[in-house]
Motif scaffolding. Structure first.
Motif, mmCIF file in Angstrom:
data_model
loop_
_atom_site.group_PDB
_atom_site.id
_atom_site.type_symbol
_atom_site.label_atom_id
_atom_site.label_comp_id
_atom_site.label_asym_id
_atom_site.label_seq_id
_atom_site.Cartn_x
_atom_site.Cartn_y
_atom_site.Cartn_z
ATOM 1 N N TRP A 137 0.856 -1.194 0.000
ATOM 2 C CA TRP A 137 0.000 0.000 0.000
ATOM 3 C C TRP A 137 0.887 1.237 0.000
ATOM 4 N N GLN A 171 -5.619 -1.814 5.024
ATOM 5 C CA GLN A 171 -6.001 -1.936 3.619
ATOM 6 C C GLN A 171 -5.805 -3.358 3.086
ATOM 7 N N CYS A 173 -3.002 -5.141 3.174
ATOM 8 C CA CYS A 173 -1.684 -5.301 2.563
ATOM 9 C C CYS A 173 -0.644 -5.672 3.612
ATOM 10 N N SER A 260 -2.895 0.395 -3.946
ATOM 11 C CA SER A 260 -3.397 1.766 -4.037
ATOM 12 C C SER A 260 -3.223 2.355 -5.422
#
Length: 284
Positions: A137, A171, A173, A260
């Motif tokens: 991320w 997220q 990750c 991202s």
């Protein structure tokens, strides 16, 4: 292939004594505890030996000088590390060597009355990290400039990396990519980054505030590709054939995607090749 650390006794060295971990303690007045005033090294142990010791000691010495601490004698420090390896019957694993300024403070300013540094040496097993693929991320946290702190050394301040990793975890990750203040790729929260593009191996310049990683240095020395240290924005990764991360514990892991940015990397052969090069180097 590298193996996980074998079962070992848990003896640590702290300020002149070898003790069981359960009996080891650092004073609440220690400046490392209070202010993160110190540096550390994480050293790979392979087949019971210190891998790339001279590289680690060189970085350690530069770090001590940068934070205005007295240099340590190399052979005695190396001997202590080897004794810890032997006492803990460590075959493959990690040595963590931490040095703080010791006790004595007038707030942030250290007292100059001859206080002794705190030295702690411990062994740890190899981290359980996937050797297949990592998702990354792009962190909102910006890497500290080397003009603000001597970022080439392993400073005892890890909050920036901690926050970046927590953000990445939120997220879904495993790692966080961090940029410098100019928007250039610097490093990941716990690893240096490399990428292959047009048969050239790229890695961020130390000007970006990335750590002068020991495995980073060795990868550049062993690389069969031409190597360039650059200041590059994240768009440079869009045409990359392969991206991988390095640190002492892994030592090489390929990146599958930067979530991202919707970037996906399919080629893991480059990372596997460098991992093989390092594995052979560790036992040579």
């Amino acid at each position: 292939m590298l193996t996980q650390a074998t079962t070992f006794s848990d003896i640590v060295f702290i300020n002149g004594y070898f003790k069981p971990r359960s009996e080891a303690a650092v004073s609440i007045n220690d400046r490392g505890f209070r202010f993160g005033d110190g540096i550390f090294e994480t050293i790979r142990v392979s087949q019971g030996a210190l891998y790339l010791w001279s590289y680690h000691f060189q970085r350690l010495s530069l770090g001590l000088k940068a934070i205005k601490m007295v240099a340590l004698e190399e052979q005695s420090l190396k001997s202590l590390c080897q004794q810890i390896i032997d006492k803990n019957h460590l075959i493959d694993g990690i040595i963590r060597l931490a040095i703080t300024r010791g006790e004595g403070s007038a707030g942030y300013r250290p007292l100059t009355d001859g206080s002794q540094p705190t030295i702690v040496i411990e062994t740890r097993p190899l981290p359980h990290v996937s050797q297949t693929l990592l998702s990354v991320w792009l962190s909102r946290y910006v890497r500290i400039s080397p003009s603000s702190l001597p970022m080439h050394a392993k400073m005892m301040q890890g909050m920036q990396s901690t926050l970046a990793l927590l953000e990445a975890q939120e997220q879904g990750c495993q790692e966080a990519l961090m940029l410098d203040g100019n928007g250039h790729i610097s490093e990941c929260a716990a690893a240096n980054i490399f990428w292959i593009k047009d048969d050239i191996l790229f890695t961020p310049s130390l000007k970006t505030g990335c750590l002068a990683g020991v495995i980073r240095r060795r990868v550049m020395e062993l690389s069969p590709y031409p190597v360039k240290e650059i200041e590059a924005d994240i768009s440079q990764l869009e045409q990359a054939r392969s991206v991988f991360l390095t640190n002492v514990g892994w030592p090489v892991v390929p990146v599958s995607r930067i979530v991202s940015q919707s970037l996906i990397f399919h080629d893991v052969s480059v990372a596997q090749h460098f991992r093989t090069l390092l594995e052979k180097d560790m036992i040579s």
